[in-house]
Motif scaffolding. Structure first.
Motif, mmCIF file in Angstrom:
data_model
loop_
_atom_site.group_PDB
_atom_site.id
_atom_site.type_symbol
_atom_site.label_atom_id
_atom_site.label_comp_id
_atom_site.label_asym_id
_atom_site.label_seq_id
_atom_site.Cartn_x
_atom_site.Cartn_y
_atom_site.Cartn_z
ATOM 1 N N THR A 52 0.742 -1.233 0.087
ATOM 2 C CA THR A 52 0.039 0.067 0.045
ATOM 3 C C THR A 52 0.648 1.440 -0.076
ATOM 4 N N HIS A 53 2.168 0.959 0.225
ATOM 5 C CA HIS A 53 3.030 2.411 0.263
ATOM 6 C C HIS A 53 3.077 3.115 -1.093
ATOM 7 N N THR A 54 3.337 4.327 -1.167
ATOM 8 C CA THR A 54 3.394 4.873 -2.454
ATOM 9 C C THR A 54 5.108 5.167 -2.693
ATOM 10 N N ASP A 55 5.283 6.178 -3.809
ATOM 11 C CA ASP A 55 6.721 6.173 -4.095
ATOM 12 C C ASP A 55 6.819 7.520 -4.765
ATOM 13 N N SER A 56 7.815 8.418 -4.739
ATOM 14 C CA SER A 56 8.037 9.863 -5.321
ATOM 15 C C SER A 56 9.314 9.749 -5.927
ATOM 16 N N TRP A 57 9.841 10.056 -7.124
ATOM 17 C CA TRP A 57 10.978 10.330 -7.528
ATOM 18 C C TRP A 57 11.219 12.107 -7.784
ATOM 19 N N SER A 58 12.405 12.605 -7.324
ATOM 20 C CA SER A 58 12.811 13.702 -8.030
ATOM 21 C C SER A 58 13.578 13.576 -8.962
ATOM 22 N N CYS A 59 13.760 14.635 -9.892
ATOM 23 C CA CYS A 59 14.481 14.658 -11.346
ATOM 24 C C CYS A 59 15.167 16.009 -11.249
ATOM 25 N N SER A 60 16.405 15.850 -11.884
ATOM 26 C CA SER A 60 17.330 17.058 -12.099
ATOM 27 C C SER A 60 17.941 16.709 -13.390
ATOM 28 N N PRO A 98 21.578 14.503 -20.385
ATOM 29 C CA PRO A 98 21.381 13.572 -19.421
ATOM 30 C C PRO A 98 20.370 14.053 -18.249
ATOM 31 N N LEU A 99 19.927 12.807 -17.467
ATOM 32 C CA LEU A 99 19.273 13.404 -16.361
ATOM 33 C C LEU A 99 19.561 12.389 -15.168
ATOM 34 N N THR A 100 19.154 13.013 -14.087
ATOM 35 C CA THR A 100 19.193 12.096 -12.748
ATOM 36 C C THR A 100 18.020 12.134 -11.951
ATOM 37 N N LEU A 101 17.640 10.775 -11.541
ATOM 38 C CA LEU A 101 16.485 10.619 -10.753
ATOM 39 C C LEU A 101 16.905 10.118 -9.507
ATOM 40 N N VAL A 102 16.128 10.614 -8.395
ATOM 41 C CA VAL A 102 16.585 10.333 -7.089
ATOM 42 C C VAL A 102 15.203 9.744 -6.341
ATOM 43 N N PHE A 103 15.486 8.929 -5.439
ATOM 44 C CA PHE A 103 14.121 8.231 -4.838
ATOM 45 C C PHE A 103 14.820 8.341 -3.417
ATOM 46 N N ALA A 104 14.100 9.013 -2.477
ATOM 47 C CA ALA A 104 14.518 9.149 -1.006
ATOM 48 C C ALA A 104 13.473 9.433 -0.012
ATOM 49 N N SER A 105 13.688 8.845 0.993
ATOM 50 C CA SER A 105 12.665 8.989 1.956
ATOM 51 C C SER A 105 13.213 8.194 3.315
ATOM 52 N N SER A 106 12.099 7.975 4.058
ATOM 53 C CA SER A 106 12.527 6.982 5.213
ATOM 54 C C SER A 106 11.511 6.011 5.650
ATOM 55 N N ALA A 107 11.629 4.689 6.029
ATOM 56 C CA ALA A 107 12.928 4.369 6.814
ATOM 57 C C ALA A 107 12.949 2.847 6.314
ATOM 58 N N TRP A 108 14.237 2.606 6.352
ATOM 59 C CA TRP A 108 14.374 0.840 6.091
ATOM 60 C C TRP A 108 14.011 0.171 7.344
ATOM 61 N N ILE A 109 13.582 -1.132 6.862
ATOM 62 C CA ILE A 109 13.374 -1.922 8.019
ATOM 63 C C ILE A 109 14.271 -2.054 9.132
ATOM 64 N N SER A 110 13.899 -2.514 10.121
ATOM 65 C CA SER A 110 14.939 -2.550 11.402
ATOM 66 C C SER A 110 16.380 -3.426 10.875
ATOM 67 N N ASN A 111 17.495 -2.978 11.270
ATOM 68 C CA ASN A 111 18.630 -3.677 10.640
ATOM 69 C C ASN A 111 19.890 -3.283 11.370
ATOM 70 N N VAL A 112 20.847 -4.295 11.239
ATOM 71 C CA VAL A 112 21.793 -4.282 12.010
ATOM 72 C C VAL A 112 22.849 -3.247 12.212
ATOM 73 N N HIS A 113 22.687 -2.384 10.983
ATOM 74 C CA HIS A 113 23.536 -1.128 10.715
ATOM 75 C C HIS A 113 22.881 0.090 11.580
ATOM 76 N N GLY A 114 21.520 -0.004 11.783
ATOM 77 C CA GLY A 114 21.051 1.307 12.428
ATOM 78 C C GLY A 114 20.632 2.219 11.344
ATOM 79 N N ILE A 115 20.407 1.864 10.067
ATOM 80 C CA ILE A 115 20.408 2.897 9.024
ATOM 81 C C ILE A 115 18.733 3.074 8.823
#
Length: 468
Positions: A52-60, A98-115
């Motif tokens: 059910t989660h959505t996504d959003s990409w930014s472009c430059s 050229p173009l650049t696409l970025v997908f950024a948000s939070s958060a990863w599932i719980s992980n050993v890195h704490g990311i």
């Protein structure tokens, strides 16, 4: 009452806060026009704990006008764990810069890195290459949202690295210094072989258990120095040390409790022939059904499930006794493209889950919906009527021609024992056109005898027993 509401809100927040399982993207240049404008098609997969989660990409850069071709559509799912979905968009651009696409948000599932937060970057290169006289196509790959390995079993995860332009493909961990991720993954248990794009996990410590965030990038490098020409005539050079494009590969590696044995075929499922080899190249045509049959064995566990990542309209079926099938009929929109499909077999013992190695194939789709793509010829010398193995036998139906002037090729049907499998290509053919694709070493069997006016097939054929 108030305390209950607060606790409920915290639970909802925590559930949402740990929901991301990874992302990947590939792209295909589609058209170039005389006025310098061009278009590109972008395929990406995102994975969350729910569908059910959505996504959003930014472009430059040269972003142009975006059109959605396919909204996020489910590929595969483990209920209560992860859901992977695919989307396709197109961008109409006024130039080929050229173009650049970025997908950024939070958060990863719980992980050993704490990311916590994630960031994934795609660098799209569309300038005309001097070596192939057209725009660059990115490497083609995919991966499941989560792969499993017992902590006491070393695992080499070989990523698919198919490049339609024939470039040299390399992998590395994403770098936060290059803004390719928010926090770099850096653990001694994980390493990457750059040239083979193989992720290596090695540990014997109980403390290694947990979820590892894998943040990789895949890049294509020219085999010789090339020139990229932009609309308007400006040029840049790329040497064999310069990446042409960059795509993200992000997923989760779940390190589980120790397995009683790391020998494949006992607890960890082992693939049986003729399950296609890793990185095998398959060929099919538009509106032509492709069937891949997969077989596995786990003598001390039950091979209960096939998990895959590929085009959204692939369907999977269980054939019993550790055997499964993947079926795909590509559409006209997918003609001329190459699509990756990756899969694992998951076995269970009580509440423990064990996965096979990751295997991937690349499927190249012909353009013409009226062209029959016969199965590629194998390089193994064999006679269609010679028994190679007493336990691997496929029977084919007797076929007749449809008309005096029609060459027809009929579907092959495989009758298999619990430990044998076959890859079948089922075709629907135009009355007068039969085209065969290039030779490959993939263990795919199609037996066809053709003449100008009739097509016949031997009543029975024995498939050789390939060991994987």
């Amino acid at each position: 009452m108030f305390l209950s509401v607060v606790l409920l809100l915290l639970l909802v927040r925590d559930s949402y806060a740990s929901h991301f399982y990874g992302v990947m993207m590939t792209y295909y240049p589609k058209a170039s026009y005389i006025n310098g404008s061009t278009s590109v098609e972008l395929h990406y997969k995102v994975s969350y704990d729910l569908c059910t989660h959505t996504d959003s990409w930014s472009c430059s850069g040269n972003c142009g006008t975006e059109t959605q071709i396919l909204p996020l559509t489910k590929v595969d799912e483990i209920s209560g764990e992860w859901c992977q979905r695919e989307a396709v968009t197109s961008r109409q651009l006024t130039s080929n810069s050229p173009l650049t696409l970025v997908f950024a948000s939070s958060a990863w599932i719980s992980n050993v890195h704490g990311i916590g937060s994630w960031r994934a970057v795609t660098n799209v290169e569309l300038r005309t290459r001097s070596d192939i006289s057209k725009a660059n196509t990115s490497p083609q790959t995919t991966v499941l949202p989560a792969l499993r390995v017992p902590y006491n079993c070393q695992r080499n995860i070989s990523m698919l690295t198919f490049d339609p332009d024939g470039d040299d493909v390399r992998c590395r961990f994403a770098s936060s210094a290059l803004s390719e991720c928010v926090t770099s993954t850096n653990l001694s248990d994980l390493s990457i072989s750059s040239s083979s794009c193989t992720l290596l996990f090695s540990s014997s410590a109980n403390s290694s258990q947990g979820s590892y965030v894998v943040q990789m990038v895949m890049e294509d490098f020219p085999l010789q120095t090339i020139t990229l020409t932009q609309t308007g005539g400006s040029q840049v050079q790329k040497t064999t040390s310069d990446a042409i494009s960059t795509i993200p590969i992000q997923f989760v590696l779940k390190v589980d409790a120790a397995a009683p044995s790391c020998t494949e075929g006992q607890y960890l499922p082992r693939f049986l022939s003729p399950t296609p080899n890793n990185r095998a190249q398959l060929y099919t045509s538009v509106n032509q059904m492709l069937v891949i049959i997969i077989s596995s064995q786990a003598t001390q566990a039950t091979s209960s499930e096939l998990l895959y990542s590929g085009p959204y309209n692939v369907t999977k079926s269980s054939l019993g006794s550790g055997s499964f099938s993947l079926t795909w009929t590509p559409s006209v929109a997918e003609g001329g493209e190459s699509h990756p499909i990756c899969f694992v077999v998951q076995a269970t013992v009580s509440s423990s889950r064990y996965q096979s190695e990751l295997r991937c194939v690349i499927v190249t789709v012909g353009n013409s919906p009226s062209t029959t793509a016969a199965a590629p010829t194998t390089t193994t010398t064999q006679s269609p009527t010679t028994t190679q193995s007493p336990t691997t036998t496929a029977e084919f139906p007797t076929t007749t021609t449809q008309s005096p002037t029609t060459t027809a090729e009929f579907p092959t049907t495989t009758t298999q024992s619990p430990t044998t499998t076959s890859i079948l290509i089922t075709t629907t053919e135009s009355p007068t056109t039969t085209t065969k694709f290039p030779t490959t070493t993939t263990p795919i069997l199609t037996t066809t005898t053709q003449s100008p006016t009739t097509t016949t097939q031997s009543p029975t054929t024995t498939i050789p027993n390939y060991n994987n």
